[in-house]
Design an enzyme around this catalytic site. Structure first.
Site, PDB file in Angstrom:
ATOM      1  N   CYS B  90      -9.963  46.291  -8.491  1.00 48.48           N
ATOM      2  CA  CYS B  90      -9.419  45.012  -8.923  1.00 48.48           C
ATOM      3  C   CYS B  90      -8.346  45.275  -9.974  1.00 48.48           C
ATOM      4  O   CYS B  90      -8.614  45.223 -11.172  1.00 48.48           O
ATOM      5  CB  CYS B  90     -10.534  44.127  -9.488  1.00 48.48           C
ATOM      6  SG  CYS B  90      -9.977  42.493  -9.899  1.00 48.48           S
ATOM      7  N   THR B 327     -22.763  20.482  -9.031  1.00 53.07           N
ATOM      8  CA  THR B 327     -22.562  19.847  -7.726  1.00 53.07           C
ATOM      9  C   THR B 327     -21.701  18.611  -7.923  1.00 53.07           C
ATOM     10  O   THR B 327     -21.670  18.015  -8.980  1.00 53.07           O
ATOM     11  CB  THR B 327     -23.889  19.449  -7.053  1.00 53.07           C
ATOM     12  OG1 THR B 327     -23.579  18.883  -5.780  1.00 53.07           O
ATOM     13  CG2 THR B 327     -24.654  18.436  -7.864  1.00 53.07           C
ATOM     14  N   TYR B 328     -20.959  18.265  -6.877  1.00 48.75           N
ATOM     15  CA  TYR B 328     -20.168  17.030  -6.926  1.00 48.75           C
ATOM     16  C   TYR B 328     -20.711  16.025  -5.931  1.00 48.75           C
ATOM     17  O   TYR B 328     -20.101  15.011  -5.676  1.00 48.75           O
ATOM     18  CB  TYR B 328     -18.702  17.310  -6.604  1.00 48.75           C
ATOM     19  CG  TYR B 328     -18.229  18.631  -7.133  1.00 48.75           C
ATOM     20  CD1 TYR B 328     -18.297  18.891  -8.489  1.00 48.75           C
ATOM     21  CD2 TYR B 328     -17.750  19.602  -6.286  1.00 48.75           C
ATOM     22  CE1 TYR B 328     -17.892  20.109  -8.976  1.00 48.75           C
ATOM     23  CE2 TYR B 328     -17.337  20.822  -6.771  1.00 48.75           C
ATOM     24  CZ  TYR B 328     -17.417  21.066  -8.121  1.00 48.75           C
ATOM     25  OH  TYR B 328     -17.034  22.279  -8.606  1.00 48.75           O
ATOM     26  N   THR B 339     -26.427  18.522  -2.062  1.00 41.10           N
ATOM     27  CA  THR B 339     -26.029  19.838  -1.562  1.00 41.10           C
ATOM     28  C   THR B 339     -27.006  20.935  -1.970  1.00 41.10           C
ATOM     29  O   THR B 339     -26.722  22.114  -1.798  1.00 41.10           O
ATOM     30  CB  THR B 339     -24.631  20.203  -2.082  1.00 41.10           C
ATOM     31  OG1 THR B 339     -24.671  20.177  -3.508  1.00 41.10           O
ATOM     32  CG2 THR B 339     -23.589  19.229  -1.591  1.00 41.10           C
ATOM     33  N   GLU B 404     -14.109  23.295  -3.019  1.00 41.49           N
ATOM     34  CA  GLU B 404     -15.475  23.554  -2.573  1.00 41.49           C
ATOM     35  C   GLU B 404     -15.658  25.033  -2.245  1.00 41.49           C
ATOM     36  O   GLU B 404     -16.722  25.606  -2.447  1.00 41.49           O
ATOM     37  CB  GLU B 404     -15.807  22.673  -1.377  1.00 41.49           C
ATOM     38  CG  GLU B 404     -16.001  21.233  -1.809  1.00 41.49           C
ATOM     39  CD  GLU B 404     -16.011  20.251  -0.648  1.00 41.49           C
ATOM     40  OE1 GLU B 404     -16.898  19.402  -0.614  1.00 41.49           O
ATOM     41  OE2 GLU B 404     -15.117  20.330   0.207  1.00 41.49           O
TER      42      GLU B 404
END
Lengths: 789, 433
Positions: B90, B327-328, B339, B404
């Protein structure tokens, strides 16, 4: 229930006996439980589920419940409980979320009875109702508690904790309908078994998960909880709000807690990490475990008292794959190793002494300390318990008060307040301090100061007056004259001593350069080195005279030296601000440059009394130096150590500061630091903050001066991007802008940055100072009327 | 939606930022971003800007994990982090930390190769290697070599934990960086072979999902609901183990031939050929499995870290909590969705790849909920992050928003971090026993 268990006690108390013993298990245990008559114990774990008989000398394996070639995960137990009414009935909580009951009365090898798979996640705890045969409660990682009627195939009610992970559930021993549940988020809930819709009460017991809880077997209101925060708390649940009544701080997270039978204030704990021991605490004495069992080699996972009315047997299972029976009499007693006596000096010289009552009680003359019982209840309130095997907790506290008049510490406070440590020429400081000591009736200290002045004063300076200071002091000369006349009159010895010193000095001063400031050539020093008592007394009187005059001198000086006469306001004058480029070094710089430190000043300043002396005395060569100041250093060093040893660290530090460089190198840094720390500590106990701060400031030990820098960090945000500035004060790491630009010169300010508290503009100290001398408005042009004071 | 992501993400950062004297700084910037994002019309461009701007935040995050009173000096922390990031090639993080290392007063020569660093740092190599690729191989012997009284140079346990947290964090952050395809900063060497195209350069617009894509969402949601309602079917332990093993050893093609990483990274890696190894299919030799119930973060890991490095345990705990609760309530075009099962499946799948098994989880649901392309992405990211490509990124959840996907990315990052930490902490616990 109560009655019944009493009966069992009566029956079984004859049969319970044994010794500390253990047996190896095939696998790590997760939980253990005993049957009602205390003759068998069940051990459950991921790979073990067995019943052992408790015999006199050993554990005997009775039954392996883990049957089948590939046992299902239902056998992987997180918890197990043996029914306390029905001796054939067991329940386990499985890691896969199943709740299983086992019937030992079954004829087949597989004793599994009921299987409930209603929980979605690991079941952490199962609990039978203490009196109701068919009622079983479970608490799971999925946040639900379920109550099962073992005659039915499904749960009869589900309680939602509205949060993740129930860690423990416990039926109340006394209230038929009540149970407590502890949660991973730190809460404890109280439920009524008849009302699944909503908890009766909830409170936060710990920070982080509450791993366990246990109702007191006798006291209906008490609930003990243990958490990951390493605490055990005892709650009184009888009041409207759960009240924490005891708290024990352990050294590791608390995995299990169990009240000790028949001992109202005792409970046992074990940890699930790092600490392998089992502790039994007396909750009234939370600082030290009452007893410790140290047998296990890995964390203890299950503890249970063998019989619910016998406090002497504790069983435990562990990850180290052993099962132990601990005898209470074999426990380690940390208290025995602790020092049972305490001794402490009070600020005003009082002495408090606490020791076992038995040691002191023989002393009939002991007068009980008046407030003792109220102030130290913990030492007194436990009555000796005849049934207790071990020494009870009881100490007597004696306080020896000092005589009201003789040994008061007033002198310390007064001395600290009145001593001058800096700000004046060396000799004046000595004389002043001598006078202070004299007034406080401490002749020895007073004499010491006088002698110090004599040893280290330096009349040779007269010949080479420092160009800066002396000129301004010329105005005081007439006064000096009168002063010296007085001194002349104070005793004829002066002349004769002068004569003698002449003789001495002739031998010594040949190779000395005139005016060498390091060499002391005061005639009186010679007297001192000869150490004659009579002369010392004489000088003593001499010093007193000096003082009188010095005071008048001081007054005159104050009016003349205008630069020091700053307008006095409600606040203390701050020290002079110096504009140094780099902030952290500024302290040291400050020290070196400070005109107030007597040690430095002595070299350049002509000391007034001596000055006057020389005015009336004979020609210069006669006073030429013969004994270097360093000659006295060993003596002074011994003297300081002597004072410190005697407990008068005040004197040691004061002399150290006043003498400054003259003596500093002679004493090793650690000793100095030690003295400073002791003195500062004393000053702070007497709340003499100003003096303490002055001492810190004047000290030359880096370890001491940095005391003043603790908690003085000022965190700033970048003026550009509003983010905190981390390394340097003037450039922002993030937006790479120079954050603090001077409003006057528009350059970066590295070092002292002064800003207006009204409009927040600012810049270099010097620039702002100059700007605001000529203009009343802010240099940034914001229109604010800034003021520099 | 997107603003919400960023906002919540800020929240996460905020949690991490607690030990800093002034926590308001970073979130202020993030909030500005949020406002900007709210008004901006093109989500793709914006998410890219979020990701590249996020750079500051992520590095901040790494550094914020190190309370000022940690036992290791600042430049050492940067060096350990860059050493760890190098294992996953990386270069983004390596360069970030190189800068930080030099700013903290580190010696430039260290950057030219591990052999120039002090032996004490060098002695971390084995642990770094295992931690990055096969943490289940870490045993108490590895710990003992570093901390036992005879060890030379000797690490204290507190220092070691600090280093381990740094390394594990840098590894998982590498996953995140590769998984999001963060572009190199202008001041970085951009000349390495792989430069993932940013999402906005895609020819295909994610805003007009094809009809069958929409169907996929419907199917997924239906399955989630089914799983939630379904009574636990009776199934043997054998079957449960098989399901777990199937997920763990499922062959997911991830090996993409990739050009060698730039020298600046390569010189910081020893034994570059040591990589994540797929578990052999069941039967050949039973691969090691860690039972989550026997050593969990909540019960065990936390206490150990907190004992040796007060505050650090708290920080990590909050971090894990924030990510697992994030979470949304949205999935693609649907709102108000729970979810939880999906997130749980994702988290457990990653732990499964690292050999951690939950007794109370049916790994059959992983198969039901995670489509194969998602598995490819997750496994690549968690196990071979340097092989992540834009194709893999775009292949899964084609109708889902980028935010998401980033959320999934966050879960992978934290789950991976926790898995690696658990193995190391367990080894340390055994050593201390």
């Amino acid at each position: 229930m109560e009655k019944m268990s009493r009966v069992t006690t009566a029956l079984s108390s004859n049969t319970i006996s044994g010794r500390t013993m253990f047996c190896h298990l095939d696998a790590p245990a997760n939980a253990i439980s005993v049957c009602r008559d205390a003759t068998q114990v069940v051990v459950a774990g991921r790979n073990i589920f067995k019943i052992y008989g408790l015999e006199e000398e050993q554990f005997v394996e009775k039954l392996n419940l883990r049957v089948g070639r590939k046992p299902s995960l239902n056998f992987s137990c997180a918890d197990v409980m043996w029914h306390q009414m029905e001796e054939n009935l067991l329940a386990t909580a499985a890691t896969n979320g199943a709740v299983v009951t086992w019937n030992l009365g079954k004829p087949s090898r597989n004793k599994q009875d009921q299987l409930f798979t209603e929980h979605k996640r690991t079941v952490n705890k199962v609990c039978f109702h203490p009196t109701e045969v068919y009622m079983l409660l479970s608490g799971s990682q999925d946040g639900f508690m379920k109550c099962f009627d073992l005659r039915k195939k499904e749960s009869v009610s589900t309680f939602s904790g509205q949060s993740e992970s129930v860690r423990d559930v416990q039926f109340s021993m006394k209230d038929y309908f009540t149970f407590a549940a502890s949660f991973e988020n730190g809460n404890v809930q109280l439920w009524d078994i008849r009302r699944p819709d909503r908890y009766e009460r909830m409170f936060t017991a710990h920070t982080g998960p509450v791993f366990c809880c246990d109702w007191h077997p006798d006291d209906r209101g008490w609930l003990a909880t243990g958490g990951r925060d390493k605490m055990v708390k005892v709650w009184d649940m009888t009041t409207n709000r759960a009240k924490e009544i005891y708290c024990v701080q352990t050294i590791a997270s608390v995995a299990r807690v169990k009240w000790r039978p028949e001992r109202k204030f005792h409970l046992a704990t074990c940890s699930m990490m790092v600490d392998h021991n089992i502790y039994v605490w007396d909750i009234r004495r939370p600082f030290i475990p009452f007893a410790t069992f140290e047998e296990h080699k890995d964390v203890t996972t299950g503890i249970v008292w063998r019989h619910q009315h016998d406090p002497h047997f504790l069983l435990s299972g562990s990850k180290d794959s052993t099962l132990y029976q601990h005898m209470f009499k074999d426990a380690t007693r940390p208290v025995d190793k602790a020092n049972p006596e305490g001794l402490c000096f009070g600020l005003l010289g009082d002495l408090a002494f606490a020791a076992k009552e038995s040691l002191i009680s023989s002393d009939a003359n002991r007068k009980p300390y008046p407030g003792g019982d109220r102030r130290y209840p913990i030492f007194f309130f436990k009555k000796p318990d005849p049934t207790e095997q071990f020494a009870h907790v009881s100490s007597a506290l004696s306080v020896f008060e000092t005589d009201l008049d003789s040994n008061r510490m007033d002198w310390f406070v007064k001395t600290a307040q009145l001593y001058l440590l800096s700000g004046k020429p060396f000799a004046e400081l000595c004389d002043h301090n001598a006078k202070v000591a004299q007034e406080l009736k401490r002749p020895q200290v007073s004499t010491t100061w006088t002698m110090l002045r004599i040893m280290f004063s330096d009349p040779a300076n007269l010949t080479t007056p420092g160009p800066n200071h002396n000129l301004s002091k010329l105005g005081t000369l007439p006064l000096m004259n009168s002063f010296s006349m007085k001194e002349m009159g104070s005793g004829m010895g002066t002349e004769s001593r002068l004569e003698r010193s002449k003789g001495d000095s002739r031998q010594d001063n040949i190779h000395l350069e005139p005016g060498n400031s390091h060499i002391s050539n005061n005639n009186e020093e010679n007297e001192e080195t000869e150490g004659s008592d009579g002369q010392a007394e004489y000088m003593f009187g001499d010093a007193e005279l000096d003082d009188d005059d010095l005071y008048s001198v001081e007054h005159d000086n104050q009016t003349e030296e205008q630069e020091y006469a700053l307008p006095q306001e409600a606040f203390q004058l701050r020290h002079e601000i110096m504009d140094n480029p780099s902030a952290p070094e500024h302290l040291q710089q400050d020290k070196a440059d400070s005109p107030h430190v007597s040690g430095n000043e002595a070299e350049v300043t002509c000391l007034t009394p001596i000055e006057s002396f020389s005015l009336i005395s004979i020609s210069q060569p006669l006073y030429s130096p013969h004994l270097p100041a360093s000659f006295f250093c060993p003596i002074v060093r011994e003297m300081l150590s002597y004072y410190a040893e005697q407990g008068d660290v005040q004197m040691a530090v004061s002399v150290l500061i006043v003498l400054g460089d003259r003596i500093r190198k002679e004493i090793d840094d650690l000793t100095q630091e030690h003295w400073y720390m002791s003195y500062i500590d004393l000053l702070q106990r007497f709340e003499l903050w100003n003096v303490s701060n002055e001492v810190i400031k004047l000290s030359t030990c880096s370890a001491i001066t940095c005391l003043n820098q603790t908690s003085t960090t000022l965190h700033i945000n970048c003026s550009n991007c509003k983010r905190p500035m981390s390394n340097k004060g003037w450039i922002c790491d993030r937006c790479h802008q120079c954050a603090s630009v001077c409003a006057v010169c528009h350059h970066v300010v590295k070092g002292l940055f002064v800003w207006c508290q009204g409009c927040s503009h600012g810049g270099h100290l010097e620039h702002m100072m100059n700007w605001l001398k000529s203009s009343a408005h802010c240099p940034a042009g914001c229109g604010h009327l800034c003021e520099y004071t | 939606m997107l603003s919400l992501t960023v906002c919540l993400y800020c929240h996460q950062e905020h949690g991490v930022e607690v030990p800093r004297a002034l926590a308001s700084g970073p979130s202020a910037l993030s909030l500005q971003k949020r406002c900007m994002l709210k008004e901006g019309p093109n989500q793709d461009v914006l998410i890219e800007s979020f990701l590249s701007l996020g750079r500051v935040d992520h590095v901040t995050m790494v550094m914020a994990l190190h309370p000022l009173d940690g036992p290791l000096p600042r430049h050492w922390r940067h060096y350990i982090a860059l050493m760890a990031a190098a294992r996953h090639h990386c270069s983004y993080l390596v360069q970030q930390h190189s800068t930080g290392f030099l700013e903290a007063g580190g010696e430039e020569s260290w950057l030219s190769g591990l052999e120039h660093a002090p032996t004490k740092l060098h002695s971390l190599q084995t642990l770094n290697k295992l931690l990055a690729h096969r943490p289940w191989l870490i045993t108490q012997q590895h710990i003992q070599e570093l901390v036992c009284p005879g060890a030379d140079p000797r690490w204290s346990l507190a220092e070691l934990i600090h280093a381990v947290v740094l390394m594990a964090h840098a590894h998982s952050l590498s996953s995140f960086v590769w998984g999001c395809g963060l572009n190199p900063e202008p001041d970085h060497i951009g000349g390495y072979t792989f430069q993932p195209p940013s999402p906005s350069h895609l020819p295909r617009s994610p805003h007009s999902p094809a009809h069958e894509d929409a169907m996929e969402v419907e199917v997924l949601m239906k399955r989630m609901v089914e799983l939630q309602q379904q009574q636990e079917e009776e199934c043997t332990q054998e079957e449960m183990v098989t399901r777990f093993e199937r997920e763990r050893s499922e062959s997911i093609p991830t090996a993409v031939v990739r050009g060698a990483p730039p020298d600046l990274v390569l010189c910081l890696v020893e034994e570059p050929e040591f990589r994540y190894e797929d578990f052999a299919p069941r039967g050949e030799q039973a691969p090691p499995t860690m039972r989550a119930q026997d050593y969990s973060w909540e019960d065990h890991g936390f206490s150990l870290v907190n004992r040796l490095l007060p505050d650090m345990g708290q920080l990590l705990d909050e971090k894990f909590q924030v990510v697992s609760n994030l979470t949304y309530h949205r999935m693609a075009m649907h709102e108000g969705v729970d979810t939880h099962t999906l997130r749980k499946a994702l988290w457990n799948y990653i732990h499964c790849l690292y050999g951690i098994r939950y007794d109370d989880y049916d790994y059959g649901s992983v198969n039901v909920l995670l489509e194969r392309s998602l598995k490819v992405y997750v496994k690549t990211m968690a196990c071979h992050p340097e092989q992540t490509t834009a194709r893999v990124y775009h292949a899964f959840w084609r109708h889902f928003r980028h935010s998401e996907k980033v959320h999934a990315n966050l879960i992978v990052m934290e789950a991976r971090l926790q898995a690696a930490l658990l193995y190391t902490l367990r080894a340390i616990t055994h050593y201390m026993r």
